[in-house]
Design a protein around this motif. Structure first.
Motif, PDB file in Angstrom:
ATOM      1  N   GLY A 263       0.817  -1.200   0.000  1.00 58.12           N
ATOM      2  CA  GLY A 263       0.000   0.000   0.000  1.00 58.12           C
ATOM      3  C   GLY A 263       0.845   1.241   0.000  1.00 58.12           C
ATOM      4  N   ASP A 264       0.192   2.416  -0.093  1.00 56.16           N
ATOM      5  CA  ASP A 264       0.879   3.690  -0.126  1.00 56.16           C
ATOM      6  C   ASP A 264       0.906   4.250   1.286  1.00 56.16           C
ATOM      7  N   HIS A 265       2.132   4.429   1.847  1.00 56.69           N
ATOM      8  CA  HIS A 265       2.265   4.885   3.221  1.00 56.69           C
ATOM      9  C   HIS A 265       2.703   6.342   3.296  1.00 56.69           C
ATOM     10  N   ARG A 266       2.569   7.093   2.193  1.00 54.68           N
ATOM     11  CA  ARG A 266       2.940   8.495   2.221  1.00 54.68           C
ATOM     12  C   ARG A 266       1.944   9.286   3.065  1.00 54.68           C
ATOM     13  N   PRO A 267       2.386  10.378   3.693  1.00 56.14           N
ATOM     14  CA  PRO A 267       1.463  11.212   4.470  1.00 56.14           C
ATOM     15  C   PRO A 267       0.319  11.711   3.607  1.00 56.14           C
ATOM     16  N   ALA A 268      -0.865  11.872   4.219  1.00 61.71           N
ATOM     17  CA  ALA A 268      -2.038  12.308   3.467  1.00 61.71           C
ATOM     18  C   ALA A 268      -1.803  13.654   2.802  1.00 61.71           C
ATOM     19  N   ALA A 269      -1.111  14.565   3.511  1.00 63.77           N
ATOM     20  CA  ALA A 269      -0.865  15.900   2.947  1.00 63.77           C
ATOM     21  C   ALA A 269      -0.049  15.805   1.661  1.00 63.77           C
ATOM     22  N   MET A 270       0.920  14.872   1.646  1.00 63.81           N
ATOM     23  CA  MET A 270       1.749  14.699   0.449  1.00 63.81           C
ATOM     24  C   MET A 270       0.908  14.175  -0.702  1.00 63.81           C
ATOM     25  N   CYS A 271       0.014  13.209  -0.418  1.00 60.73           N
ATOM     26  CA  CYS A 271      -0.854  12.656  -1.454  1.00 60.73           C
ATOM     27  C   CYS A 271      -1.771  13.733  -2.021  1.00 60.73           C
ATOM     28  N   GLN A 272      -2.356  14.535  -1.114  1.00 62.54           N
ATOM     29  CA  GLN A 272      -3.248  15.594  -1.573  1.00 62.54           C
ATOM     30  C   GLN A 272      -2.492  16.634  -2.379  1.00 62.54           C
ATOM     31  N   GLY A 273      -1.252  16.898  -1.967  1.00 57.57           N
ATOM     32  CA  GLY A 273      -0.441  17.874  -2.687  1.00 57.57           C
ATOM     33  C   GLY A 273      -0.128  17.425  -4.098  1.00 57.57           C
ATOM     34  N   SER A 274       0.225  16.145  -4.257  1.00 59.98           N
ATOM     35  CA  SER A 274       0.548  15.639  -5.592  1.00 59.98           C
ATOM     36  C   SER A 274      -0.691  15.611  -6.473  1.00 59.98           C
ATOM     37  N   LEU A 275      -1.860  15.337  -5.880  1.00 61.51           N
ATOM     38  CA  LEU A 275      -3.103  15.325  -6.646  1.00 61.51           C
ATOM     39  C   LEU A 275      -3.443  16.730  -7.131  1.00 61.51           C
ATOM     40  N   ALA A 276      -3.292  17.716  -6.248  1.00 62.19           N
ATOM     41  CA  ALA A 276      -3.573  19.098  -6.626  1.00 62.19           C
ATOM     42  C   ALA A 276      -2.628  19.553  -7.743  1.00 62.19           C
ATOM     43  N   THR A 277      -1.362  19.138  -7.639  1.00 59.82           N
ATOM     44  CA  THR A 277      -0.386  19.498  -8.674  1.00 59.82           C
ATOM     45  C   THR A 277      -0.777  18.904 -10.013  1.00 59.82           C
TER      46      THR A 277
ATOM     47  N   LEU B 238       5.214   1.356 -18.343  1.00 56.34           N
ATOM     48  CA  LEU B 238       5.594  -0.056 -18.435  1.00 56.34           C
ATOM     49  C   LEU B 238       6.616  -0.411 -17.353  1.00 56.34           C
ATOM     50  N   GLN B 239       7.539   0.504 -17.083  1.00 55.51           N
ATOM     51  CA  GLN B 239       8.521   0.265 -16.020  1.00 55.51           C
ATOM     52  C   GLN B 239       7.819   0.209 -14.666  1.00 55.51           C
ATOM     53  N   ALA B 240       6.837   1.089 -14.472  1.00 49.87           N
ATOM     54  CA  ALA B 240       6.080   1.087 -13.216  1.00 49.87           C
ATOM     55  C   ALA B 240       5.329  -0.229 -13.047  1.00 49.87           C
TER      56      ALA B 240
ATOM     57  N   ALA C 183       4.590  -5.148 -10.229  1.00 44.83           N
ATOM     58  CA  ALA C 183       4.211  -6.565 -10.297  1.00 44.83           C
ATOM     59  C   ALA C 183       5.282  -7.439  -9.654  1.00 44.83           C
ATOM     60  N   GLY C 184       6.533  -7.086  -9.886  1.00 47.68           N
ATOM     61  CA  GLY C 184       7.621  -7.862  -9.301  1.00 47.68           C
ATOM     62  C   GLY C 184       7.622  -7.799  -7.785  1.00 47.68           C
ATOM     63  N   ALA C 185       7.189  -6.656  -7.241  1.00 50.55           N
ATOM     64  CA  ALA C 185       7.176  -6.470  -5.797  1.00 50.55           C
ATOM     65  C   ALA C 185       5.832  -6.810  -5.168  1.00 50.55           C
ATOM     66  N   GLY C 186       4.831  -7.096  -6.007  1.00 50.30           N
ATOM     67  CA  GLY C 186       3.508  -7.384  -5.479  1.00 50.30           C
ATOM     68  C   GLY C 186       2.807  -6.148  -4.945  1.00 50.30           C
ATOM     69  N   SER C 187       3.182  -4.988  -5.451  1.00 46.88           N
ATOM     70  CA  SER C 187       2.609  -3.730  -4.978  1.00 46.88           C
ATOM     71  C   SER C 187       1.231  -3.481  -5.588  1.00 46.88           C
TER      72      SER C 187
ATOM     73  N   ALA D  60       4.485  -9.486 -16.250  1.00 48.94           N
ATOM     74  CA  ALA D  60       3.759  -9.080 -15.048  1.00 48.94           C
ATOM     75  C   ALA D  60       2.678 -10.096 -14.711  1.00 48.94           C
ATOM     76  N   LEU D  61       1.989 -10.601 -15.718  1.00 49.27           N
ATOM     77  CA  LEU D  61       0.933 -11.588 -15.501  1.00 49.27           C
ATOM     78  C   LEU D  61       1.520 -12.873 -14.923  1.00 49.27           C
ATOM     79  N   VAL D  62       2.641 -13.299 -15.463  1.00 50.37           N
ATOM     80  CA  VAL D  62       3.293 -14.520 -14.973  1.00 50.37           C
ATOM     81  C   VAL D  62       3.746 -14.347 -13.531  1.00 50.37           C
ATOM     82  N   ALA D  63       4.152 -13.121 -13.170  1.00 46.77           N
ATOM     83  CA  ALA D  63       4.686 -12.865 -11.832  1.00 46.77           C
ATOM     84  C   ALA D  63       3.603 -12.866 -10.755  1.00 46.77           C
ATOM     85  N   ARG D  64       2.326 -12.653 -11.144  1.00 51.33           N
ATOM     86  CA  ARG D  64       1.251 -12.557 -10.156  1.00 51.33           C
ATOM     87  C   ARG D  64       0.132 -13.550 -10.486  1.00 51.33           C
ATOM     88  N   PRO D  65       0.404 -14.854 -10.438  1.00 46.32           N
ATOM     89  CA  PRO D  65      -0.593 -15.855 -10.872  1.00 46.32           C
ATOM     90  C   PRO D  65      -1.823 -15.947  -9.995  1.00 46.32           C
ATOM     91  N   GLY D  66      -1.766 -15.489  -8.764  1.00 48.44           N
ATOM     92  CA  GLY D  66      -2.907 -15.657  -7.862  1.00 48.44           C
ATOM     93  C   GLY D  66      -3.905 -14.515  -7.899  1.00 48.44           C
TER      94      GLY D  66
END
Length: 300
Positions: A1-15, A72-74, A79-83, A119-125
């Protein structure tokens, strides 16, 4: 999950929201400049303007290509990290591919087919992710995209490769169902490719019961719409594939009742269509196996 502070998330969304408006304004201005330049009478001014428009287009295309590589890099990293970000990255790619033919070209040129498959192969479940990945492959390159996914997993026996075949089979089923409902996704000439994709998915040595179920469901819908496809299926070893699917359905107990029913419907459709198919199914022992697994599934 995303553990960034809420203010940071809101700031990036506004930007991003502010940048979206500015981007639309800049693109609109560039389009207006191009339209106006085409209408001027002075040849020198028109030629210089055309060059400026061409330079701007080159920059925009370069930026679009960088965006495709970034997404594609994201997807690959997440997928490799299960994020959870892998779902968002996939959604972004799907959105752009649906809305822009240029984006399709850029994504494919950046190795999109390979990245989506990996990515599909990496997350079979993750069934949702698998289905979304298959749909992205279809959006990018139509039936060829689905066939390419299968081809890349042709020699694979891991759970990830099995998941690829299941996802492709269900995607084909949804396409056929939509076509029968009048959505006109498919062209008549696509039928042969669809059949080939299903047979390959169904025939693989590691084909799971779920994958075979998806294939049978799609085949049944196709044969009802185009009876000639039943003959083609039988010519390519369909009888043995159906017997194998019946046995797989028989191992599922009560949970396999719908699967067994789907196979029975397809066998009936094929046998009723012509005597050659009926004889091939009988020679393969389909009727005996149908009775055997039918009794097993109902307890009668």
């Amino acid at each position: 999950g995303d553990h960034r502070p809420a203010a940071m998330c809101q700031g990036s969304l506004a930007t991003l929201q502010a940048l979206e408006g500015k981007t639309k304004g800049a693109v609109s201005a560039a389009l207006e400049f191009s339209a106006a330049a085409a209408r001027v009478g002075n040849e020198d001014l028109r030629a210089a303007s055309a060059q400026l428009v061409a330079d701007g287009l080159t920059m925009l295309e370069g930026h679009g290509q960088r965006c495709a590589r970034f997404m594609l890099q994201a997807l690959q990293t997440a997928a490799g990290a299960g994020s959870d970000a892998m779902h968002d990255a996939l959604w972004m790619l799907q959105r752009l591919a649906q809305r822009s033919d240029s984006c399709k070209v850029w994504i494919l040129a950046a190795g999109g087919a390979e990245v989506v498959h990996a990515a599909l192969v990496a997350r079979p479940g993750d069934d949702k992710f698998a289905q979304s990945s298959a749909w992205l492959a279809y959006t990018l390159d139509g039936l060829r995209g689905l066939a390419d996914l299968l081809c890349r997993s042709r020699a694979g026996t891991s759970p990830g490769h099995v998941a690829v075949r299941v996802a492709v089979a269900w995607a084909v089923f949804e396409l056929v169902r939509a076509e029968r409902a009048g959505s006109n996704f498919l062209l008549a000439e696509d039928s042969g490719m669809l059949l080939a994709v299903l047979i390959e998915a169904m025939a693989h040595e590691t084909a799971s019961a779920e994958g075979q179920w998806a294939c049978v469901s799609a085949l049944d819908a196709m044969v009802k719409g185009e009876p000639r496809l039943g003959s083609l299926f039988m010519e390519q070893g369909g009888a043995s594939l159906l017997v194998r699917a019946l046995r797989a359905a028989g191992t599922m107990g009560p949970q396999g009742e719908d699967f067994r029913r789907a196979v029975a419907y397809l066998i009936t459709s094929l046998a009723d269509a012509n005597s050659v198919a009926a004889n091939a199914l009988r020679a393969e022992g389909a009727m005996n196996v149908l009775v055997e697994v039918g009794l097993q599934g109902t307890g009668r």
